[in-house]
Write a protein that holds these residues in place. Structure first.
Motif, PDB file in Angstrom:
ATOM      1  N   LEU A 181       0.831  -1.209   0.000  1.00  0.00           N
ATOM      2  CA  LEU A 181       0.000   0.000   0.000  1.00  0.00           C
ATOM      3  C   LEU A 181       0.864   1.255   0.000  1.00  0.00           C
ATOM      4  O   LEU A 181       0.506   2.260  -0.619  1.00  0.00           O
ATOM      5  CB  LEU A 181      -0.946  -0.019   1.200  1.00  0.00           C
ATOM      6  CG  LEU A 181      -1.979  -1.154   1.202  1.00  0.00           C
ATOM      7  CD1 LEU A 181      -2.831  -1.124   2.457  1.00  0.00           C
ATOM      8  CD2 LEU A 181      -2.871  -1.102  -0.037  1.00  0.00           C
ATOM      9  N   ASN A 182       2.010   1.211   0.656  1.00  0.00           N
ATOM     10  CA  ASN A 182       2.899   2.370   0.674  1.00  0.00           C
ATOM     11  C   ASN A 182       3.416   2.735  -0.708  1.00  0.00           C
ATOM     12  O   ASN A 182       3.778   3.886  -0.946  1.00  0.00           O
ATOM     13  CB  ASN A 182       4.105   2.123   1.600  1.00  0.00           C
ATOM     14  CG  ASN A 182       3.733   2.243   3.063  1.00  0.00           C
ATOM     15  OD1 ASN A 182       2.666   2.755   3.387  1.00  0.00           O
ATOM     16  ND2 ASN A 182       4.602   1.762   3.935  1.00  0.00           N
TER      17      ASN A 182
ATOM     18  N   ARG B 173       1.667   2.789  -3.299  1.00  0.00           N
ATOM     19  CA  ARG B 173       0.527   3.368  -4.039  1.00  0.00           C
ATOM     20  C   ARG B 173       0.398   2.759  -5.437  1.00  0.00           C
ATOM     21  O   ARG B 173      -0.037   3.402  -6.380  1.00  0.00           O
ATOM     22  CB  ARG B 173       0.614   4.887  -4.076  1.00  0.00           C
ATOM     23  CG  ARG B 173       0.458   5.468  -2.672  1.00  0.00           C
ATOM     24  CD  ARG B 173       0.365   6.991  -2.582  1.00  0.00           C
ATOM     25  NE  ARG B 173       0.915   7.713  -3.716  1.00  0.00           N
ATOM     26  CZ  ARG B 173       2.184   8.048  -3.891  1.00  0.00           C
ATOM     27  NH1 ARG B 173       3.079   7.709  -2.984  1.00  0.00           N
ATOM     28  NH2 ARG B 173       2.578   8.704  -4.965  1.00  0.00           N
TER      29      ARG B 173
ATOM     30  N   GLU C 196      -1.218   0.146  -8.219  1.00  0.00           N
ATOM     31  CA  GLU C 196      -2.558  -0.419  -8.457  1.00  0.00           C
ATOM     32  C   GLU C 196      -2.492  -1.929  -8.467  1.00  0.00           C
ATOM     33  O   GLU C 196      -3.485  -2.609  -8.236  1.00  0.00           O
ATOM     34  CB  GLU C 196      -3.091   0.001  -9.826  1.00  0.00           C
ATOM     35  CG  GLU C 196      -3.149   1.485 -10.082  1.00  0.00           C
ATOM     36  CD  GLU C 196      -3.075   1.745 -11.593  1.00  0.00           C
ATOM     37  OE1 GLU C 196      -2.243   2.564 -12.025  1.00  0.00           O
ATOM     38  OE2 GLU C 196      -3.859   1.105 -12.340  1.00  0.00           O
TER      39      GLU C 196
END
Lengths: 224, 497, 241
Positions: free
Chosen positions: C200-201, C203, C205
């Protein structure tokens, strides 16, 4: 001593179990030696740096471990010892037997040097420091090796006082650990201490902290 | 409960202990920080060594050779140590080792008086046999002199790492312990303050106590010498100042020759603490014969202990477990250890080496959950200085556990065994495999929900499989398997011709 | 070249789209693909969980299926690692000289998909288009057993439109570990949490890798948390047009 009665037969039992476990038939001592000789040793057995680079490295790595290093030419040992001890404010020191001979110079005057001829631990605790020569030094690891020989003495005096002034001869400096072990091989049975900087621990949150036990201050005079 | 150790016989299963411990956020933070620091340091000093892989290869070869001739080298060590004035004792197991040490301690007092105190250097071997507890029961208090072991002892705690046993504690916790147990109400909070407090507390004992107990890093057969590798100087204190020294060593500590130390003394410090060399190494042989002013203890004993090591030796695939030089690098690299810390392993040996050593020391009667406490990622093997293939040994031990659990009636009590055996049968026939794929799809139907894109997901699975859906969704099987798609495509190609 | 596809039991059942992508890429590069139809499983799950005896029969089965193949390609690092690391030992155990020889003979012809592209075919650009922000997770088997190195990243960097972001925990185990994810679900979840946090860090997809077992595990959590990040096997990225 009653201890012999505690594990009677243990030696034979353990050896027997080991032999059974290994399973292979007994091998002769020369065969074991031959096998040992054939073990792969492709790591660096010998250094590759120039003499000057080796001494530079030792200097740098000792400093990395918070030891102080003073480089001098031979003939200036006594005066450098005097200078260093004065700077550190040390006047009463314990020394091993045969130190002056090992250094090739008489010790400086103006200090109280007491020769260790079997001083008790309590007596050792009363000195401000210890001065010794050394057997070999390893540049790669910043290590000084001490043995129980003239000029270095037994282990307790280099352990109990808080300050150690150690004289290292350039000709005793090797580049790496295998070279050092080769130099030490002939006197392998002597009590030997490898010293790499003042004592340290990393047990509190992994921060290397100086000086838990053993000398907290180490000065090295490197003599070319 | 100072001295009452982590006992694999009574420790909870790894999964159970881990469940509790992953909830300890302080511990996880401390462990994460500590392992990261050592790993970074290790990586740096290893990167400096262009011959690192060659050293590992030599280390592995030396250890392999040693184990192949363990009896020879142990006898050689005994001969040479004895000739130099040391006394060598043998112990079949932990109980015998404990009794021998207690006997030697009691006999070491001046004028026939039995000592009530000894000073100790950190030794995992003595932790393994729970020596301190036995000494305590025999009326002897053993002062731990390693800073970390001191923290553990004063804090009535257990070690959680081979090299840095108190890594699960931070400075605030350590300060609390010292303030309380050393009676220092005004103790500062920096690591230096804490180290200074330890120095003062212990120095008094070093200068006074006459009997010391240690372990041994290496026993050199060729010379009969013992080598101790340490950082703080407490080792040197215990090895040099007392009158009597007793060293306890597993039989796996022996090393053929002095020259072999040139390999091991390079591998160990870089792997254990990420240093080019640790502050102090001490090597000595027997006792100094000098009448007066001798160097070191007047009396020196070595206790050679088996305690199931000879059993491990018999298992050719697992024998490499004995090659371990106790560096702890595997623990620092292990992503499982990083989440659970050492106590989850229920033994003084934790992390990857613990997962293979502990069950074997228990001769597979206990600690059967430990070989499964690994995702087999291989990070440990990558950093092991003597190239122990820990994942291989883990798999081998899993086989031993499965064999035990599938013997006789045990199998009926074990749904996992039955399930896996059934699946194995399915894989032996592609026809059966295809049928079970269809059955699987049917079985999933009641559990699946379609998401916004029309894709089916399962967020709850029953029984054992519920472990998956605790935190993960599972996508349902697509309508067509790959082989169905491929075979249809081939048919269409041919049909189109 | 004529490539025989070893799809793996779990890809066949759960991720057929990965196999379809492998076929697409290889055919785009001008090779023909066949699929020995009797294949099932390499035996990894059983071997690694301690059911060695149950895994042994799967080895001769594999040999029988693929012995005449020019080359075998498989989109799963863990299955190929299973073969390279353990098939010789299994053959040794069976004490069957013929089997030992057959294993030694076939293994050099067996390839993990990304390694087949970068090492056997020596190519990095397979003509793919995938206009997304992607981060790559290095499966332990690929990283340590197969020594993939930065091969997969080089393949990804050559994809048109793809923005590759490095994952902070690139080389750290995701916590799947086969039956480990079930038997030690708590620790597996803890390890997964670290991996997901770092995904998630970035960013990104899409999180990709060479092994659907890792991706199923990472993706399972990404989906549970409704993060909007999805797992895509590298073959499917390389098949993008």
């Amino acid at each position: 001593m009653g201890v012999e009665l505690i594990a009677v037969g243990a030696r034979e039992d353990v050896l027997r179990k080991i032999r059974t476990s290994i399973g292979a038939p007994a091998v002769s001592s020369p065969a074991i030696e031959a096998e040992w000789n054939a073990l792969p040793r492709e790591y660096n057995r010998v250094g590759s740096l120039s003499r000057e680079a080796v001494l530079e490295m030792l200097d740098e790595r000792l400093r990395d471990y918070d030891a102080s290093v003073i480089r001098i030419q031979s003939g200036a040992v006594a005066e450098t010892i005097a200078k260093q001890l004065t700077e550190r404010g040390k006047h009463r020191l314990v020394i091993p037997q045969g130190l002056a001979e090992a250094l090739g110079e008489a010790l400086p005057t103006g200090f109280e040097f007491v020769v260790d001829e079997g001083l008790s631990t309590t007596e050792l605790d009363s000195f401000e420091g210890v001065v010794t020569a050394s057997t070999v030094a390893i540049a790669e690891t910043g290590t000084i090796v001490l043995q129980n020989v003239a000029g270095e003495g037994r282990r307790a005096p280099t352990l109990v006082p808080d300050y150690h002034l150690c004289i290292v001869r350039a000709s005793d400096v090797v580049e790496n650990v295998p070279e050092a072990m080769a130099r030490l091989a002939a006197t392998a049975s002597l009590a030997t201490t490898f010293v790499s900087g003042p004592s340290a621990t990393a047990d509190i949150e992994m921060t290397r902290i100086k000086g838990v036990h053993g000398p907290r201050f180490l000065d090295v005079i490197l003599v070319t | 409960m100072s001295g009452a150790g982590l006992d694999p016989r009574t420790a909870p299963k790894f999964q159970v202990a881990a469940r509790v411990l992953v909830g300890d956020s302080q511990m996880r933070k401390n462990v994460r920080h500590a392992t990261k620091v050592i790993q970074t340091k290790r990586a740096k000093v290893v990167a400096e060594m262009p011959d690192w892989q060659k050293l590992r290869e030599a280390g592995k070869a030396i250890r392999q050779h040693t184990m192949r001739h363990l009896d020879f080298y142990l006898e050689q060590f005994e001969r040479n140590c004895t000739a130099a004035g040391g006394v060598v004792h043998w112990a079949r197991n932990a109980e015998e080792a404990r009794q021998i040490v207690i006997g030697l301690v009691k006999a070491s007092g001046a004028m026939g008086e039995s000592p009530t105190e000894v000073i100790k250097i950190k030794s995992m071997t003595t932790e393994e046999i729970q020596l301190n507890k036995a000494l305590e029961e025999a009326g002897v208090h053993a002062y731990e002199t390693d800073l970390a072991e001191l923290i553990i002892q004063l804090g009535h705690d257990q070690p959680s790492h081979i090299v840095v046993p108190a890594l699960h504690k931070n400075r605030a916790q350590i300060r609390e312990i010292f303030m309380r147990e050393m009676n220092l109400p005004n103790l500062g909070g920096t690591p230096q303050d804490l180290a200074d407090a330890a120095r003062r507390f212990l120095r008094e004992k070093f200068l006074r106590v006459k009997t010391a107990v240690s372990g041994a890093n290496f026993l050199v057969a060729e010379t009969g010498s013992v080598c101790i590798v340490e950082s703080e100087g407490n080792g040197r204190m215990c090895l040099t100042l007392p009158e009597t020294l007793i060293s306890v060593a597993g039989i796996d500590k022996v090393v053929p020759r002095y020259q072999d130390l040139e390999v091991l003394l390079q591998l160990l410090p870089r792997s254990a603490t990420g240093e080019r060399m640790n502050p102090y190494n001490s090597l000595w042989t027997g006792v100094d014969p000098a009448e007066k002013g001798g160097d070191g203890p007047r009396t020196f004993h070595v206790v050679l202990m088996d305690n199931a090591r000879s059993e491990i030796l018999a298992d050719e695939e697992a024998r490499q477990t004995l090659h371990c030089i106790r560096c702890g690098a595997c623990q620092n690299a292990c992503p499982v250890y990083q989440q659970t810390g050492g106590h989850a392993y229920g033994s003084v040996y934790a992390g990857p080496i613990g997962a293979i050593l502990t069950p074997q020391l228990m001769e597979m009667h206990h600690a059967q959950s430990l070989p499964y406490a690994s995702s087999l990622c291989g990070a440990c093997y990558e950093v092991c200085p003597v190239k122990i293939n820990i994942p291989e040994v883990l798999i081998h031990l899993r086989n031993k556990v499965v064999k035990q659990q599938s013997s006789g009636f045990h199998i009926l009590a074990n749904p996992e065994v039955m399930a896996l055996k059934a699946v194995a049968q399915v894989f032996r026939s592609d026809k059966v495999f295809r049928v079970s794929q269809k059955l699987g799809r049917l079985a999933e139907l009641p559990l699946s929900h379609k998401d916004g894109q029309g894709v089916g997901w399962i967020d709850w699975l029953p029984g054992m499989l519920g472990g998956w859906t605790q935190v993960r969704d599972l996508r349902v099987m697509p309508k067509q398997t790959f082989r169905q798609w491929f075979e249809e495509r081939e048919k269409n190609k041919q049909g189109g011709k | 070249m004529r490539v025989s596809l070893f799809i793996t039991c779990y890809n066949d059942t759960l991720f057929p789209e990965t196999g379809q992508a492998v076929v697409k890429v290889l055919e785009r590069l001008g090779h023909t693909v066949d699929f020995p139809s009797k294949q099932t499983c390499c035996g990894q799950m059983h071997w690694n969980t301690g059911y060695q005896e149950e895994a042994l029969p799967l080895l001769p089965r594999f040999i029988e299926q693929f012995k005449d193949s020019e080359v075998v390609v498989c989109p799963s690092t863990s299955c190929i690692a299973m073969m390279k690391d353990h098939y010789p030992l299994m053959a040794e155990r069976s004490k069957d000289e013929g089997l030992k020889k057959a294993v030694a003979e076939i293994l050099p012809r067996v390839w993990e998909f990304s390694q087949f592209l970068t090492q056997k075919l020596g190519i990095e650009d397979v003509g793919a288009y995938f206009p997304h922000r992607v981060t790559y997770h290095a499966s332990c088997h690929g990283l340590r057993s197969l020594q993939l190195g930065d091969g997969p990243q080089r393949l990804l960097r050559a994809v048109r439109g793809l923005e590759l972001v490095e994952l902070e925990t690139l080389e750290q185990c995701c916590g799947f570990g086969g039956t480990f994810a079930i038997k030690n679900a708590e620790v597996s979840s803890a390890m997964l949490a670290d991996k997901v946090r770092s995904v998630l860090n970035t960013r990104a997809e899409v999180v990709t890798g060479c092994d659907n077992s890792c991706l199923m595990h990472i993706g399972g959590s990404l989906h549970r948390q409704r993060t909007g990040v999805r797992p895509v096997h590298i073959a499917e990225i390389l098949a993008g047009e």
